[in-house]
Design a protein around this motif. Structure first.
Motif, short mmCIF file in Angstrom:
data_model
loop_
_atom_site.label_atom_id
_atom_site.label_comp_id
_atom_site.label_asym_id
_atom_site.label_seq_id
_atom_site.Cartn_x
_atom_site.Cartn_y
_atom_site.Cartn_z
N UNK A 74 -39.21 -45.88 -22.45
CA UNK A 74 -39.58 -44.53 -22.03
C UNK A 74 -38.59 -43.90 -21.08
N UNK A 75 -37.53 -44.66 -20.70
CA UNK A 75 -36.56 -44.13 -19.74
C UNK A 75 -35.53 -43.22 -20.39
N UNK A 76 -35.44 -43.26 -21.74
CA UNK A 76 -34.41 -42.49 -22.43
C UNK A 76 -35.03 -41.49 -23.41
N UNK A 128 -34.15 -38.21 -11.91
CA UNK A 128 -34.78 -37.42 -10.85
C UNK A 128 -34.02 -36.14 -10.55
N UNK A 129 -32.74 -36.09 -10.97
CA UNK A 129 -31.92 -34.89 -10.77
C UNK A 129 -31.97 -33.95 -11.97
N UNK A 130 -32.83 -34.26 -12.94
CA UNK A 130 -33.01 -33.38 -14.09
C UNK A 130 -32.04 -33.62 -15.23
N UNK A 131 -31.28 -34.72 -15.16
CA UNK A 131 -30.36 -35.04 -16.25
C UNK A 131 -31.08 -35.90 -17.29
N UNK A 132 -30.91 -35.55 -18.56
CA UNK A 132 -31.57 -36.28 -19.64
C UNK A 132 -30.65 -37.36 -20.18
N UNK A 133 -31.15 -38.59 -20.23
CA UNK A 133 -30.34 -39.72 -20.68
C UNK A 133 -30.77 -40.18 -22.06
N UNK A 134 -29.78 -40.46 -22.91
CA UNK A 134 -30.02 -41.02 -24.23
C UNK A 134 -29.04 -42.16 -24.46
N UNK A 155 -26.69 -37.05 -20.59
CA UNK A 155 -25.84 -38.23 -20.48
C UNK A 155 -26.08 -39.11 -21.70
N UNK A 156 -25.01 -39.48 -22.37
CA UNK A 156 -25.10 -40.34 -23.54
C UNK A 156 -24.52 -41.69 -23.13
#
Length: 211
Positions: A123-125, A96-102, A5-6
């Motif tokens: 640290x969240x992204x 928590x669903x394994x999606x990486x956010x940037x 997710x961007x």
């Protein structure tokens, strides 16, 4: 299945519209541009960036200088900015669903990291990417896809402006447009986003449906 997710930053993750209007008005006095009045906001939100610039009488050639000056003023007011209510929960759940956010933003990385730290989101992204092209965000999105080695179907963009939609359209990247940011719902719909949401709760449901 979406894995990346961007997120756009200003207007999407952080509520900075009031501050940016205030900073613009300070520069408008200095450079003798038309100021933004409270009664102008609804109309301006319904206009594209080029139409706003024209209506406010801002010379296009001066925009880079204004952006640089605005970033400095923005940095001086960083402690007044807060994450949009509900967005912390969105970020935590998709992670928590394994999606990486940037984050991809025309704001500076220094500003973004400071606001995230102030709001306990450091640290969240996965990455903080500062877009170099204000009017050509697709160049930065294409670069991100190449770095990640991912296809458009494996990622999604979340933004609040028509220019975000237009950038994603050029690359075939799906986009969720949020209505609480800078551009009006009518303007966003004119760009035909893949999804349109009116609250962080609706955004979360949309993102989770794509995992």
């Amino acid at each position: 299945m979406v894995k990346h997710i961007l997120f756009d930053f200003d207007g999407t993750l952080v509520d900075s519209r009031a501050l940016l209007v205030k900073l613009y008005n300070e520069m408008a006095v200095q450079y003798q541009f038309r100021r933004i009045r409270d009664q102008d906001l609804a109309l301006l939100r319904s206009l594209s960036i080029s139409e706003r610039v024209d209506r406010l009488g801002v010379p296009v050639l001066q925009i880079p200088k204004l952006v640089t000056a605005g970033r400095q003023l923005y940095q001086e007011n960083i402690r007044t900015l807060h994450i949009v209510p509900g967005m912390k929960e969105v970020i935590a759940r998709v992670s928590s669903q394994g999606m990486k956010s940037s984050i991809l933003s025309s704001n500076s990385e220094v500003n973004i990291r400071q606001i995230l730290k102030n709001n306990k989101l450091d640290g969240a992204f996965k990455e903080i990417i500062s877009a170099k092209h204000i009017f050509g965000k697709h160049h930065s999105i294409r670069k991100v896809m190449k770095q990640w080695g991912t296809s458009p179907s494996r990622m999604i963009y979340v933004g609040d402006e028509l220019r975000d939609i237009e950038a994603c359209r050029k690359l075939g990247v799906p986009i969720v447009a949020v209505t609480w940011g800078y551009d009006s719902q009518h303007l966003l719909l004119s760009g035909k986003p893949d999804y349109l949401v009116n609250s962080p709760g609706e955004l979360l449901k949309t993102l989770l449906s794509l995992t």
